[in-house]
Scaffold this motif. Structure first.
Motif: not given
Length: 194
Positions: A91, A177, A173-174, A181, A94
């Motif tokens: 995070d 993410r 962003d991609e 994951e 990000g």
């Protein structure tokens, strides 16, 4: 004001100025004269604090590493589980990728510009990456056997490094993410396989 405080303040100002220039323009492309001009210090002041540019670069990398460690320490205090602590690291990345101050990884740039493994700048940049890997290994060691924590920490570092490169290419962003994951999925799979 304590004796010597002014000198420490000037030194810190030079480091912060150099940090901003190095991250925007690179290490080799940023000359000492530009740092002196931007920091508004005398040449003698610069050389008294930093007799060599390499010494300044190493201190800038240490400054950035300490800031990063402090931020991750604060975030880790808010997370209860190993998975949550690792998630806070993803995070953080990000938020960094989304920041207008994001210019890629200063440490990766240092490794690219100073490819000699014996060079002090290369060593300082490599040390920061190893410190992050060790942080993640220590977090994971609370949940996994030592060898799995070691291997997984290396895999998580690779995910973060890859995401950072993709973010520099405009896909932050991609990238974060998918890296988050994948990383959390690896942790769950490793824990289930105990």
């Amino acid at each position: 004001m304590p004796e010597g405080y002014g000198n420490l303040e000037k030194r810190h100002h030079i480091v912060e100025t150099a940090y901003e220039l190095f991250k925007r323009f690179g290490f080799h492309a940023t000359g000492i004269d530009r740092i002196i001009a931007e920091a508004k210090v005398a040449k003698m002041t610069m050389y008294r604090h930093f007799p060599s540019k390499d010494g300044l670069i190493v201190e800038v990398l240490d400054y950035r590493s300490q800031r990063f460690d402090s931020q991750l320490d604060r975030l880790a205090e808010q997370a209860a589980t190993a998975e949550a602590k690792i998630a806070t690291i993803f995070d953080w990345y990000g938020r960094w990728f989304a920041s207008p101050r994001f210019h890629g990884c200063l440490f990766a740039h240092a490794v690219a510009e100073f490819g000699d493994r014996a060079h002090p700048v290369f060593k300082a940049a490599s040390a920061q990456k190893e410190k992050l890997r060790q942080r993640m290994r220590a977090i994971l060691a609370d949940r996994l056997p030592a060898n799995r924590a070691e291997n997984l920490a290396s895999a998580l570092l690779m995910l973060l490094e890859g995401a950072t490169l993709l973010a520099q290419m405009g896909r932050g962003d991609e990238a974060i993410r998918e890296a988050r994951e994948a990383g959390l999925g690896l942790i769950r799979a490793a824990a289930a396989g105990q």
